[in-house]
Design an enzyme around this catalytic site. Structure first.
Site, PDB file in Angstrom:
ATOM      1  N   LYS A   1       1.439  45.033  -4.209  1.00 51.10           N
ATOM      2  CA  LYS A   1       1.655  46.490  -3.217  1.00 51.10           C
ATOM      3  C   LYS A   1       2.168  47.060  -3.341  1.00 51.10           C
ATOM      4  O   LYS A   1       3.982  46.456  -2.675  1.00 51.10           O
ATOM      5  CB  LYS A   1       0.905  45.591  -2.067  1.00 51.10           C
ATOM      6  CG  LYS A   1       0.471  47.174  -0.253  1.00 51.10           C
ATOM      7  CD  LYS A   1       1.053  46.490   0.931  1.00 51.10           C
ATOM      8  CE  LYS A   1       0.975  47.460   1.664  1.00 51.10           C
ATOM      9  NZ  LYS A   1       0.873  47.419   3.409  1.00 51.10           N
TER      10      LYS A   1
ATOM     11  N   ALA B   1      -2.177  51.593   6.906  1.00 52.07           N
ATOM     12  CA  ALA B   1      -0.677  51.789   7.887  1.00 52.07           C
ATOM     13  C   ALA B   1      -1.628  52.669   9.433  1.00 52.07           C
ATOM     14  O   ALA B   1      -1.806  53.630   8.660  1.00 52.07           O
ATOM     15  CB  ALA B   1       0.153  52.031   7.304  1.00 52.07           C
ATOM     16  N   GLY B   2      -0.866  52.256  10.369  1.00 64.69           N
ATOM     17  CA  GLY B   2      -1.419  53.290  11.261  1.00 64.69           C
ATOM     18  C   GLY B   2      -2.465  52.281  12.754  1.00 64.69           C
ATOM     19  O   GLY B   2      -3.209  53.215  13.707  1.00 64.69           O
TER      20      GLY B   2
ATOM     21  N   ALA C   1      -2.820  44.718   9.410  1.00 68.30           N
ATOM     22  CA  ALA C   1      -1.865  44.404   9.939  1.00 68.30           C
ATOM     23  C   ALA C   1      -1.641  43.929  11.329  1.00 68.30           C
ATOM     24  O   ALA C   1      -1.966  43.213  12.079  1.00 68.30           O
ATOM     25  CB  ALA C   1      -0.703  44.388   9.315  1.00 68.30           C
TER      26      ALA C   1
END
Lengths: 258, 70
Positions: A96, A183-184, A205
């Site tokens: 990643k 993300a977010g 996450a």
């Protein structure tokens, strides 16, 4: 119904990738991992004296694949070396790829990202770049050989969800490799929206790790990913400005006396 | 004779026949351990080569482990 999800040559059962950062303990991470149903988990690489062992073993015991990241890298050079350390440590050629521009926004540095992606593809890596929600950059990343693109919904750890759904839909149209919303994500509905917009998978996450009940949130987001995928495949109705009666006017009785 | 090397950002004085395996052992890490990797002067050294990789004077060593991260 077959609905395969492939990254590179690997068939994945789950469309939710779990980030391992931020959990309160290894036990709570392992419980959330089991609840998530994920079969890919991201990990980072840090100096040994600052870390504790056990995570790699816990991921392996769950039968999951590790996806080492290059978090904290600001240049293509550092990201390439970190990816190579990850390959040696985890015996995987997946990475990643994160190359960030500053520590306040953690937004990708597009120029360094593309340079690093090109070098890593040439070095035999299966590259999954964390990228801006930019369809043109996504296309460039695909053209240098990335196995997927991972556009952000909003800044890492912000929990702001998908700030520009239109851009994510355009990224989906721009490339033929898998699109993983990264993300977010703040809660389940964000994950469902990502899938409804056509993303192939979601990476979560902080939304799970920092939830009051990580295990329940892992399950909720996994179910949202599944629901959003089904809704995407089912085909949503178009949005309309005015109402459209779901009950016919034909045969409506005349009840007024005047 | 000894050599000065930087290991994970800290300066160390080691005997001149020291290898990467010796540097890693300062942290209790062995080449047989899983989830670890090391680089010398910006190049990754496979674990099987740690015991045969000398550390010259001024070498910069990084020893890392897989840990939690998004």
């Amino acid at each position: 119904m077959s609905d395969e999800f492939l990254i590179g040559e690997r068939r994945l059962a789950s469309r939710l990738i779990l980030g391992s950062g931020g959990f309160r303990s290894l036990d709570r991470f392992s419980a959330a991992l089991a609840a998530s149903g994920s079969d890919v988990v991201t990990v980072a690489l840090r100096r040994v004296e600052t870390t504790e062992g056990g995570l790699y073993e816990a991921i392996g015991a769950a039968g999951c694949q590790t996806l080492p990241n290059t978090a904290g890298c600001y240049t293509a050079r550092d990201a390439v070396l970190t990816a190579q350390l990850g390959r040696e440590a985890l015996e995987t050629d997946w990475v990643k790829l994160e190359v960030i521009g500053d520590d306040r926004t953690l937004l990708p540095d597009a120029v360094e990202l593309l340079a690093a992606a090109e070098q890593l593809v040439a070095d035999g890596f299966v590259v999954l770049p964390y990228t801006n929600d930019d369809p043109i950059l996504a296309r460039r990343l695909e053209s240098v050989g990335c196995a997927a693109v991972m556009p952000l919904g909003s800044p890492i750890g912000s929990g702001l969800g998908i700030r520009n759904p239109h851009a994510i839909a355009l990224v989906r149209e721009a490339v033929s490799v898998p699109v993983v919303l990264d993300a977010g994500i703040g809660t389940a509905s964000d994950a469902a929206l990502a899938m409804e917009l056509g993303c192939d998978a979601v990476l979560a996450a902080t939304a799970i790790a920092k939830a009051d009940d990580e295990t329940m949130m892992a399950r909720a987001i996994a179910e949202a990913v599944s629901a959003g995928r089904k809704a995407r495949l089912a085909g949503r109705i178009p949005k309309r400005l005015y109402a459209d009666p779901s009950t016919t006017d034909v045969g409506t009785p005349e009840l007024s006396s005047t | 004779m000894s050599v000065n090397v930087s290991i994970n950002g800290t300066s160390h004085s080691l005997s001149e026949d020291s290898t990467l395996a010796d540097a890693a052992s300062l942290f209790g890490v062995t080449p047989g351990e899983s989830g670890i990797a090391a680089a010398v002067n910006g190049r990754v050294v496979p674990r099987r080569n740690w015991t045969s990789t000398p550390l010259g004077n001024g070498a910069i060593v990084e020893v890392v482990r897989a840990t939690a991260g998004g």
